[in-house]
Each structure stands twice: as structure tokens, then as C-alpha cells.
Design an enzyme around this catalytic site. Structure first.
Site, PDB file in Angstrom:
ATOM      1  N   TYR A  57     -10.030  -4.831  -4.848  1.00  0.00           N
ATOM      2  CA  TYR A  57      -8.972  -5.056  -5.830  1.00  0.00           C
ATOM      3  C   TYR A  57      -7.649  -5.161  -5.092  1.00  0.00           C
ATOM      4  CZ  TYR A  57      -5.759  -4.160  -9.737  1.00  0.00           C
ATOM      5  OH  TYR A  57      -4.745  -4.246 -10.676  1.00  0.00           O
ATOM      6  N   ASP A  73      -4.858  -4.980   2.980  1.00  0.00           N
ATOM      7  CA  ASP A  73      -4.288  -4.333   1.796  1.00  0.00           C
ATOM      8  C   ASP A  73      -4.500  -2.837   1.968  1.00  0.00           C
ATOM      9  OD1 ASP A  73      -3.644  -3.236  -0.600  1.00  0.00           O
ATOM     10  OD2 ASP A  73      -4.771  -4.665  -1.830  1.00  0.00           O
ATOM     11  N   LYS A 118       1.570   2.850  -3.585  1.00  0.00           N
ATOM     12  CA  LYS A 118       1.087   4.200  -3.884  1.00  0.00           C
ATOM     13  C   LYS A 118       1.808   5.309  -3.087  1.00  0.00           C
ATOM     14  CE  LYS A 118      -2.933   2.627  -6.266  1.00  0.00           C
ATOM     15  NZ  LYS A 118      -3.793   1.496  -6.066  1.00  0.00           N
TER      16      LYS A 118
HETATM   17  C1  LIG Z   1      -3.558   0.061  -6.604  1.00  0.00           C
HETATM   18  C2  LIG Z   1      -3.853  -1.065  -5.710  1.00  0.00           C
HETATM   19  C3  LIG Z   1      -3.136  -2.269  -5.757  1.00  0.00           C
HETATM   20  C4  LIG Z   1      -2.132  -2.560  -6.845  1.00  0.00           C
HETATM   21  O1  LIG Z   1      -1.054  -1.704  -6.818  1.00  0.00           O
HETATM   22  P1  LIG Z   1      -0.185  -1.520  -8.189  1.00  0.00           P
HETATM   23  O2  LIG Z   1       0.965  -0.686  -7.765  1.00  0.00           O
HETATM   24  O3  LIG Z   1      -1.116  -0.869  -9.155  1.00  0.00           O
HETATM   25  O4  LIG Z   1       0.204  -2.881  -8.618  1.00  0.00           O
HETATM   26  C5  LIG Z   1      -3.376  -3.230  -4.795  1.00  0.00           C
HETATM   27  N1  LIG Z   1      -4.292  -3.023  -3.846  1.00  0.00           N
HETATM   28  C6  LIG Z   1      -5.008  -1.893  -3.758  1.00  0.00           C
HETATM   29  C7  LIG Z   1      -5.983  -1.719  -2.651  1.00  0.00           C
HETATM   30  C8  LIG Z   1      -4.830  -0.893  -4.702  1.00  0.00           C
HETATM   31  O5  LIG Z   1      -5.588   0.202  -4.655  1.00  0.00           O
END
Ligand SMILES: *Cc1c(COP(=O)(O)O)cnc(C)c1O
Length: 423
Positions: free
Chosen positions: A141, A236, A264
Site C-alpha cells: 500500500y 516507501d 507516520k
Molecule cells: C500509511 C502508509 C502510506 C500513506 O500514508 P498516509 O499518511 O495515510 O497518507 C503510504 N505508504 C505506506 C507504506 C503506509 O503504511
């Protein structure tokens, strides 16, 4: 207030009653708890029930909820103005902290969410390479930008199918979705699309299909193939950034991507995201270069204060502490399930873990899907009734924070014994 009343009230004015889908408990059934407050490792809901929290806001709260030093940093910043739409020194400090922690990052652009970070990374990769196609992996994701919300094909390289109504087919077709941990398919996709792939984006440890670790050679292959093809490699690290060590999974693996997405933890619980990488690539972002990106609240003073304070506190922490607590918890859970004769696979990376209700190794999206999600739902609700707040889906990671005590872990193990006995 009773959670059912709150949920009814919420559903009247908010689609599904929540502002992010997984909060609605669709995967496990029932009514979500509504949080009243949270301190350290403990959540208290609207009916005054207390829970040991393993969601930790899906990762950001690595130091626990309402950490006094972070709260006062935010309050202090708020007293001096909450947003200016003009540069501040705090943004430089934040960028310097990130550059210092990641050897692959020379420049940073702050944004307000992980979604914005990955969306911008893709645009930058396309703008930098002049190519349109991107490669992602099923089960990874990367936020909800159109190009990235594309579902898995059939386990082989396929052209993208929109994962959600509202995503134009013409855009989804540019996203090639491959199985995680499958280096051979990556090689064949690069061979079949010469000079066309702008970038590969990957969670270097996958944590959004449940925790799935990269197999030996997988990330190495991504690095090699992208390099040979003139494509960019994007890690990511929105979850893994500052989660497994002070830095990213790239710090541990030694594999250096061209671009890194963060979020995060670096916001300390406030809305944040960041994108960083090599200077020659980052300089293509406006106003230094032509690839446009902007944000009214980017580099927001409250988010910067919470983030800088979080990083400064993390710098002094020993990550082995949370890793050992998590390992002890996972070992105990494994033992309890084994004793009961229930097949589970527990995947763990540092303080991230998922208990998969399957007897087979989970190495990608397809193997994760073999889990018994209905059984997981019963386990989840049993644990919730016993005061343990796990992630409300089989396909999510659980998070242990520095605020979790040995006694929290003991209580969680006791709760699991009773819950599993009753399953
Ligand atoms: C949470 C998450 C996102 C998206 O971040 P948001 O602040 O919720 O938009 C993107 N990549 C990864 C791996 C994530 O866990």
C-alpha cells in the site's frame, strides 16, 4: 457515551462513520471503539474501558500516546502561530535530521501525508525519466493516489486493473503490479518494457498485507534492474522509517534507493509526510525545477515540532528494547497457538508483527490471502474484550511502542491464552 450510539450518529454524517476505512471494523465485524483519550500504551474508550494498544495510530506513536515532551513541544509551537504559509527554521531542522539519518537522502520536501509523499515521488520519477509506466507490488500500500491504488493481477505480471472505481483505466494501465518477493518476474517485466519504466516503488518490508519480509535477493534485484534500465527505485518507508532503527530499512539492508517516502513516525502523531533523495533528482521539484508540487500546510509548525521532538527522543533510544519485547510476545503467542493445535505463521520485523491464521509461510499477497480471516476476527474480538487493541484486520501490522512495559506484554500473553482457549 455508548459506542453504538456514537457509531449511529457518525454514520449519519460521515461515510461509513469513519474518516479512514479500516477504522470501521469492516474486516472483523462489530462496532468500533471510540477513543476518549490515550496515554503511553493505554487507550481509554468512550465507555471508560481501557486497552493495551497495538495499533499505535498505525505506527506514528512509537514513543507511546501523549508523550509529555512531544505534547509540550506542540503546545509551545501552537502558542507562536499554527501556520504561516511562509518558510520557518523548524522545516530546515526537520530536513537536516532526515538527511543526517538516511545516507541516500540529500534533500527533502515535506508534505502533509504519506499519500502525498508517494504521489509526488511517482510524479517526480516520471518527470525525471520522461517515462510513464511504474512498477508496484501486490499487497503493498502506498497511500490512495490514483496510480498507486491498483490491485494485484493474477499473480503474474499483468496490466493494471483499477483497484477502485473512479480511477481511469488509461492511468491504471500504466501501473504494472507484480508479486512481492518475485525477482524473476521483475526481471522479465524490465526485459519486456525497455526504456519505459519510470520507477519501481516498494515497501522494503511490507506491512500493509500484514508483515511480509523481503526475501534474500529481492531488493537487490530491484536495485540492479532499475539501475540498468535508468529507472528510479523508490522505497516507501512511511511505516519502516525510524521504526526498525534510527533511519530506515535501507540503513539495515544497505540497499540505497533513489527516492524515499516517509510519514507516520516523523510527524509524531501529527499529519505529515516527506519525500527525499538524491540532489540531482530532488532539484527537479518546483521551484528548483519543473515538476510541480505544493501544499498550504506543508512543513506545518505543529507537525515539525512534534516530528523533531520525536526524532530527538528516538535518537537516544535502544531499538533492541522494543524488538525484544515484540519477539517475546510473538514467541509466546506462537507457543499458545501450537499447544492448541492451531496453525499460525507469525511474521515479525523489529517491533512490527502479524499473526497469520494459516499453516503456510506468508511471503506475498497470495499466500497472505490463504489466512482464515473469519477465525482472525474471532481472535480479534476475544482480545478486544480482554482489553487488548489489535489491528482490526488480518492483513495489517501490529505495533509495539517504547511505552509498552514488560507487564503490558505479560497481560497480552495472558489475554491471548484465555482467548485462544475459547476459540
Ligand atoms: C500509511 C502508509 C502510506 C500513506 O500514508 P498516509 O499518511 O495515510 O497518507 C503510504 N505508504 C505506506 C507504506 C503506509 O503504511
Amino acid at each position: 457515551m455508548e459506542k453504538n450510539d456514537l457509531f449511529l450518529r457518525a454514520k449519519r454524517v460521515i461515510p461509513g462513520g469513519v474518516n479512514s476505512p479500516v477504522r470501521a471494523y469492516s474486516a472483523v465485524g462489530g462496532t468500533p471503539i471510540f477513543i476518549r483519550d490515550a496515554h503511553g500504551s493505554i487507550l481509554t474508550d468512550s465507555q471508560n474501558n481501557r486497552y493495551i494498544d497495538y495499533v499505535c495510530s498505525w505506527g506514528p506513536m512509537i514513543l507511546g500516546h501523549s508523550h509529555p515532551e512531544i505534547v509540550s513541544a506542540v503546545c509551545e509551537a501552537a502558542g507562536s502561530g499554527t501556520s504561516f504559509g511562509a518558510p520557518t527554521e523548524r522545516e530546515i531542522t526537520m530536513a537536516e535530521r532526515i538527511v543526517e539519518a538516511f545516507s541516500s537522502i540529500e534533500m527533502v520536501r515535506m508534505v502533509s501525508s504519506g499519500t502525498e509523499a508517494t504521489m509526488t515521488a511517482i510524479r517526480l520519477a516520471r518527470g525525471f525519466t520522461g517515462r510513464d509506466k511504474i512498477v508496484k507490488f501486490s499487497g503493498c500500500y502506498h497511500g490512495h493516489a490514483d496510480s498507486l491504488l491498483v490491485k494485484a493481477g493474477s499473480g503474474v505480471a499483468t496490466l493494471g486493473i483499477p483497484g477502485s472505481p473512479g480511477i481511469p483505466k488509461s492511468l491504471a494501465e500504466l501501473t504494472l503490479t507484480l508479486p512481492y518477493n518475485d525477482a524473476e518476474t521483475v526481471k522479465s517485466v524490465f526485459a519486456a518494457n525497455p526504456g519505459q519504466i519510470a520507477c519501481v516503488i516498494v515497501e522494503p518490508v511490507a506491512a500493509n498485507m500484514g508483515v511480509v519480509l523481503p526475501e534474500k535477493g529481492f531488493l537487490e534485484t530491484l536495485r540492479e534492474e532499475t539501475k540498468n534500465a535508468g529507472s528510479l527505485l523508490i522505497f516507501d518507508e512511511v511505516i519502516t522509517g525510524f521504526r526498525l532503527c534510527y533511519g530506515g530499512y535501507q540503513t539495515i539492508s544497505g540497499i540505497r534507493p533513489d527516492l524515499t517516502c516517509l510519514g507516520k513516525i516523523i510527524g509524531g502523531g501529527l499529519p505529515v509526510g516527506a519525500l527525499g533523495g538524491k540532489r540531482e533528482i530532488m532539484q527537479h521539484l518546483a521551484p528548483a525545477g519543473p515538476v510541480y508540487q505544493a501544499g498550504t500546510l506543508s512543513g506545518n509548525p505543529l507537525a515539525m515540532s512534534a516530528g523533531i521532538k520525536t526524532l530527538d527522543l528516538l535518537r537516544t533510544k535502544d531499538y533492541a528494547q522494543i524488538e525484544q519485547k515484540t519477539a517475546r510476545l510473538c514467541a509466546a503467542l506462537g507457543g499458545i497457538f501450537r499447544k492448541k493445535g492451531m496453525p499460525v505463521k507469525i511474521n515479525r520485523a523489529g517491533s512490527l508483527f502479524t499473526v497469520f491464521f494459516t499453516g503456510e509461510d506468508v511471503i506475498d499477497y497470495e499466500s497472505a490471502q490463504k489466512s482464515d480471516a473469519a477465525l482472525f476476527a474471532r481472535f480479534f474480538h476475544g482480545m478486544l474484550s480482554a482489553g487488548i487493541n489489535l489491528a482490526p484486520s488480518q492483513f495489517e501490522a501490529n505495533f509495539v511502542s517504547f511505552a509498552h512495559s514488560d507487564s503490558d506484554i505479560d497481560k497480552t500473553i495472558e489475554a491471548a491464552k484465555k482467548t485462544i482457549q475459547a476459540l
